[in-house]
Design a protein around this motif. Structure first.
Motif, PDB file in Angstrom:
ATOM      1  N   THR A 233     120.428  19.528  36.441  1.00 25.65           N
ATOM      2  CA  THR A 233     119.162  19.912  35.403  1.00 25.65           C
ATOM      3  C   THR A 233     118.269  19.509  36.678  1.00 25.65           C
ATOM      4  OG1 THR A 233     118.895  17.178  34.811  1.00 25.65           O
ATOM      5  CG2 THR A 233     120.130  18.425  33.278  1.00 25.65           C
ATOM      6  N   THR A 234     117.651  18.705  37.893  1.00 25.75           N
ATOM      7  CA  THR A 234     117.000  18.975  38.977  1.00 25.75           C
ATOM      8  C   THR A 234     116.768  20.087  39.637  1.00 25.75           C
ATOM      9  OG1 THR A 234     116.514  16.295  38.655  1.00 25.75           O
ATOM     10  CG2 THR A 234     115.463  17.543  40.212  1.00 25.75           C
ATOM     11  N   ARG A 235     118.320  21.150  40.160  1.00 27.69           N
ATOM     12  CA  ARG A 235     118.441  21.557  40.813  1.00 27.69           C
ATOM     13  C   ARG A 235     118.005  23.125  39.652  1.00 27.69           C
ATOM     14  NH1 ARG A 235     117.634  24.666  45.425  1.00 27.69           N
ATOM     15  NH2 ARG A 235     119.302  26.133  45.603  1.00 27.69           N
ATOM     16  N   LEU A 236     118.155  22.928  38.265  1.00 29.45           N
ATOM     17  CA  LEU A 236     118.156  24.196  37.449  1.00 29.45           C
ATOM     18  C   LEU A 236     117.129  24.365  37.319  1.00 29.45           C
ATOM     19  CD1 LEU A 236     121.121  23.430  34.692  1.00 29.45           C
ATOM     20  CD2 LEU A 236     120.731  25.544  36.739  1.00 29.45           C
ATOM     21  N   LYS A 237     115.806  22.793  37.372  1.00 28.69           N
ATOM     22  CA  LYS A 237     114.548  23.871  36.814  1.00 28.69           C
ATOM     23  C   LYS A 237     113.653  23.819  38.661  1.00 28.69           C
ATOM     24  CE  LYS A 237     113.781  18.998  33.999  1.00 28.69           C
ATOM     25  NZ  LYS A 237     113.019  17.731  33.981  1.00 28.69           N
ATOM     26  N   GLU A 238     114.400  23.395  39.236  1.00 27.51           N
ATOM     27  CA  GLU A 238     113.607  24.438  41.034  1.00 27.51           C
ATOM     28  C   GLU A 238     114.311  25.700  40.979  1.00 27.51           C
ATOM     29  OE1 GLU A 238     115.921  21.765  43.626  1.00 27.51           O
ATOM     30  OE2 GLU A 238     114.581  20.288  43.436  1.00 27.51           O
ATOM     31  N   LEU A 239     115.104  26.285  40.345  1.00 25.08           N
ATOM     32  CA  LEU A 239     115.474  27.512  40.516  1.00 25.08           C
ATOM     33  C   LEU A 239     114.843  28.159  38.791  1.00 25.08           C
ATOM     34  CD1 LEU A 239     119.743  27.051  40.778  1.00 25.08           C
ATOM     35  CD2 LEU A 239     118.122  27.450  42.285  1.00 25.08           C
ATOM     36  N   ALA A 240     114.722  27.857  37.889  1.00 23.65           N
ATOM     37  CA  ALA A 240     114.012  28.266  37.495  1.00 23.65           C
ATOM     38  C   ALA A 240     112.470  29.430  37.812  1.00 23.65           C
ATOM     39  CB  ALA A 240     113.214  27.815  35.829  1.00 23.65           C
ATOM     40  N   THR A 241     111.780  29.136  38.035  1.00 22.89           N
ATOM     41  CA  THR A 241     110.576  29.864  39.347  1.00 22.89           C
ATOM     42  C   THR A 241     110.926  31.372  39.823  1.00 22.89           C
ATOM     43  OG1 THR A 241     109.112  28.616  38.935  1.00 22.89           O
ATOM     44  CG2 THR A 241     108.687  29.829  40.679  1.00 22.89           C
ATOM     45  N   LEU A 243     113.839  32.407  39.641  1.00 21.37           N
ATOM     46  CA  LEU A 243     115.139  33.052  38.474  1.00 21.37           C
ATOM     47  C   LEU A 243     114.136  33.886  37.426  1.00 21.37           C
ATOM     48  CD1 LEU A 243     118.105  33.780  37.774  1.00 21.37           C
ATOM     49  CD2 LEU A 243     117.931  31.757  36.181  1.00 21.37           C
ATOM     50  N   ARG A 244     113.478  33.765  37.085  1.00 21.82           N
ATOM     51  CA  ARG A 244     111.991  34.289  36.207  1.00 21.82           C
ATOM     52  C   ARG A 244     111.533  35.117  37.279  1.00 21.82           C
ATOM     53  NH1 ARG A 244     110.736  29.137  32.424  1.00 21.82           N
ATOM     54  NH2 ARG A 244     109.990  28.485  34.317  1.00 21.82           N
ATOM     55  N   ALA A 245     110.905  35.207  38.167  1.00 21.39           N
ATOM     56  CA  ALA A 245     110.775  36.291  39.103  1.00 21.39           C
ATOM     57  C   ALA A 245     111.466  37.233  39.388  1.00 21.39           C
ATOM     58  CB  ALA A 245     109.653  35.085  40.204  1.00 21.39           C
ATOM     59  N   ALA A 246     112.660  36.973  39.527  1.00 21.27           N
ATOM     60  CA  ALA A 246     113.743  37.716  40.622  1.00 21.27           C
ATOM     61  C   ALA A 246     114.067  38.959  38.650  1.00 21.27           C
ATOM     62  CB  ALA A 246     115.034  37.200  40.445  1.00 21.27           C
ATOM     63  N   ALA A 247     114.152  38.315  37.458  1.00 20.13           N
ATOM     64  CA  ALA A 247     114.387  38.654  36.165  1.00 20.13           C
ATOM     65  C   ALA A 247     113.331  40.002  35.864  1.00 20.13           C
ATOM     66  CB  ALA A 247     114.831  37.983  35.770  1.00 20.13           C
ATOM     67  N   SER A 248     111.863  39.264  36.072  1.00 15.75           N
ATOM     68  CA  SER A 248     110.686  39.978  35.474  1.00 15.75           C
ATOM     69  C   SER A 248     111.100  41.449  37.121  1.00 15.75           C
ATOM     70  CB  SER A 248     109.166  38.708  36.138  1.00 15.75           C
ATOM     71  OG  SER A 248     109.428  37.976  35.568  1.00 15.75           O
ATOM     72  N   GLU A 249     110.777  41.054  38.323  1.00 21.61           N
ATOM     73  CA  GLU A 249     111.079  42.208  39.127  1.00 21.61           C
ATOM     74  C   GLU A 249     112.312  43.413  39.479  1.00 21.61           C
ATOM     75  OE1 GLU A 249     110.218  44.520  42.691  1.00 21.61           O
ATOM     76  OE2 GLU A 249     109.063  43.436  41.124  1.00 21.61           O
ATOM     77  N   MET A 250     113.375  42.884  38.450  1.00 19.84           N
ATOM     78  CA  MET A 250     114.036  43.953  37.976  1.00 19.84           C
ATOM     79  C   MET A 250     113.388  44.575  36.815  1.00 19.84           C
ATOM     80  SD  MET A 250     117.673  42.114  38.345  1.00 19.84           S
ATOM     81  CE  MET A 250     118.930  42.965  37.655  1.00 19.84           C
ATOM     82  N   SER A 251     112.622  44.121  35.610  1.00 17.66           N
ATOM     83  CA  SER A 251     112.306  44.645  34.496  1.00 17.66           C
ATOM     84  C   SER A 251     111.592  44.970  35.202  1.00 17.66           C
ATOM     85  CB  SER A 251     111.953  43.268  33.809  1.00 17.66           C
ATOM     86  OG  SER A 251     112.797  42.762  33.594  1.00 17.66           O
ATOM     87  N   ARG A 252     110.403  45.273  36.075  1.00 22.91           N
ATOM     88  CA  ARG A 252     109.487  45.824  36.602  1.00 22.91           C
ATOM     89  C   ARG A 252     109.887  47.129  37.226  1.00 22.91           C
ATOM     90  NH1 ARG A 252     107.143  47.911  40.861  1.00 22.91           N
ATOM     91  NH2 ARG A 252     108.656  46.567  42.140  1.00 22.91           N
ATOM     92  N   ARG A 253     110.913  47.075  37.929  1.00 21.13           N
ATOM     93  CA  ARG A 253     111.382  48.160  38.455  1.00 21.13           C
ATOM     94  C   ARG A 253     112.414  49.357  37.157  1.00 21.13           C
ATOM     95  NH1 ARG A 253     114.117  46.571  44.807  1.00 21.13           N
ATOM     96  NH2 ARG A 253     112.838  45.843  45.108  1.00 21.13           N
ATOM     97  N   MET A 254     112.752  48.933  36.175  1.00 19.19           N
ATOM     98  CA  MET A 254     113.362  49.298  35.264  1.00 19.19           C
ATOM     99  C   MET A 254     112.404  50.047  34.123  1.00 19.19           C
ATOM    100  SD  MET A 254     116.623  49.106  35.137  1.00 19.19           S
ATOM    101  CE  MET A 254     116.767  50.160  33.176  1.00 19.19           C
ATOM    102  N   GLY A 255     111.046  49.270  34.923  1.00 20.13           N
ATOM    103  CA  GLY A 255     109.582  50.853  33.841  1.00 20.13           C
ATOM    104  C   GLY A 255     108.665  49.706  32.666  1.00 20.13           C
TER     105      GLY A 255
END
Length: 259
Positions: A233-241, A243-255
Motif C-alpha cells: 500500500t505504501t508503494r501504491l501511494k508513491e505510484l499514484a502521482t 500514474l495519474r500524471a501519465a493518464a492525464s497526459e494520455m487524455s491531453r493527447r486524446m484531445g
C-alpha cells in the motif's frame, strides 16, 4: 444441399473455435474436458479444435497436465487491433516511459461487454517476471481497471453490467457487497485513482487511473501492477502521482484539456 451443409459445418467449426479462444481468455487455462463441457461437444471434437488452434500458434499447452492457454500467435493479431486504437497510438510513448521510470508493468484496459480487456502492455526494465495481460478478460468489480471504468459509467449502465457479470468472490479480499463497491467507486471518482489489493489474485496488487477522450468521457484505464510483496500500500501511494500524471497526459493527447 451438400455444399450448403459443408458451408454450415464450416461456420459451426469457426464459431466453436472462437468460443474456445473466448473460454481460454476468460479462464486463463483449461483442459480438453473443460472446453468440451463449456461448448457442449464431445471431448474428441474439443481435442480436434484445440489441435487446429495449436497448429496455428493460437493456443498452446500450458503444462504437461494437458491444460491449454492462449498462444503467442495471437499477439500479432492483437497488435494489429491495438495499433488501430487511438488510445494506444496516442498513449504508447507515455506509458512506455512510465514503465521505464517506475520499473513496473503498465497496462491499458477498456470495457468489453461486462468484462475488462487489456489491449496493450509495457514492462519496465527491472521487471523479471510478469503476467502477459494482453487480450485477457478480467472482472469489473475486483480489478483496479474495472473499478475505474465502472466508476465513470452512469448508474443504470453500471447496475446492468454488474447484474450481468455478478460479483463473485475471486479471493478472500474481493468486494462482493454492492453498497461497499458503490462507496469505493465514489472515492475513485473523487480521487482519480482505483486500487485492488489482492482482490483478483492473491499476491497481486494494482492501481489504475482514468484516460479520457476529447469529450471528457473515460474510455480506458491506465494500470500499474506488481507482486504484493513489492507493491504494498505504501508503494501504491508513491505510484499514484506519476500514474495519474501519465493518464492525464494520455487524455491531453486524446484531445481532452481539463479545466
Amino acid at each position: 444441399m451438400s455444399n450448403t451443409g459443408g458451408r454450415d459445418g464450416g461456420i459451426q467449426s469457426v464459431d466453436r473455435a472462437i468460443s474456445v479462444l473466448e473460454i481460454l481468455a476468460r479462464l486463463g487455462e483449461a483442459g480438453v474436458s473443460e472446453v468440451a463441457a463449456e461448448i457442449e461437444v464431445h471431448k474428441s471434437t474439443a481435442f480436434r479444435l484445440l489441435g487446429a488452434l495449436e497448429g496455428h500458434g493460437l493456443v498452446e499447452q500450458a503444462t504437461d497436465r494437458g491444460k491449454y492457454r492462449l498462444g503467442f500467435g495471437l499477439i500479432p493479431l492483437a497488435g494489429a487491433v491495438s495499433d488501430r486504437l487511438e488510445v494506444t497510438r496516442q498513449g504508447r510513448p507515455v506509458y512506455e516511459q512510465l514503465a521505464a521510470d517506475l520499473g513496473e508493468t503498465i497496462n491499458i484496459a477498456v470495457l468489453q461487454s461486462h468484462w475488462v480487456v487489456n489491449i496493450d502492455q509495457a514492462m519496465g526494465p527491472s521487471t523479471v517476471a510478469t503476467h502477459n495481460w494482453i487480450g485477457r478478460l478480467t472482472p469489473l468489480h475486483c480489478t483496479s481497471s474495472g473499478k475505474v471504468l465502472l466508476a465513470h459509467l452512469d448508474p443504470e449502465r453500471r447496475a446492468e453490467l454488474l447484474a450481468e457479470a455478478g460479483m463473485e468472490a475471486v479471493t478472500p479480499n474481493t468486494i462482493t457487497s454492492l453498497s461497499m463497491l458503490d462507496a469505493e467507486l465514489a472515492q475513485v471518482r473523487e480521487t482519480g485513482l482505483a486500487v485492488a489489493i489482492e482482490e483478483y489474485e492473491i499476491g497481486l496488487n494494482a492501481a489504475a487511473a482514468p484516460v479520457c477522450d476529447r469529450a471528457g468521457q473515460v474510455i480506458a484505464a491506465l494500470t500499474v501492477s506488481g507482486p504484493a510483496y513489492r507493491m504494498d500500500t505504501t508503494r501504491l501511494k508513491e505510484l499514484a502521482t506519476p500514474l495519474r500524471a501519465a493518464a492525464s497526459e494520455m487524455s491531453r493527447r486524446m484531445g481532452w484539456f481539463q479545466p
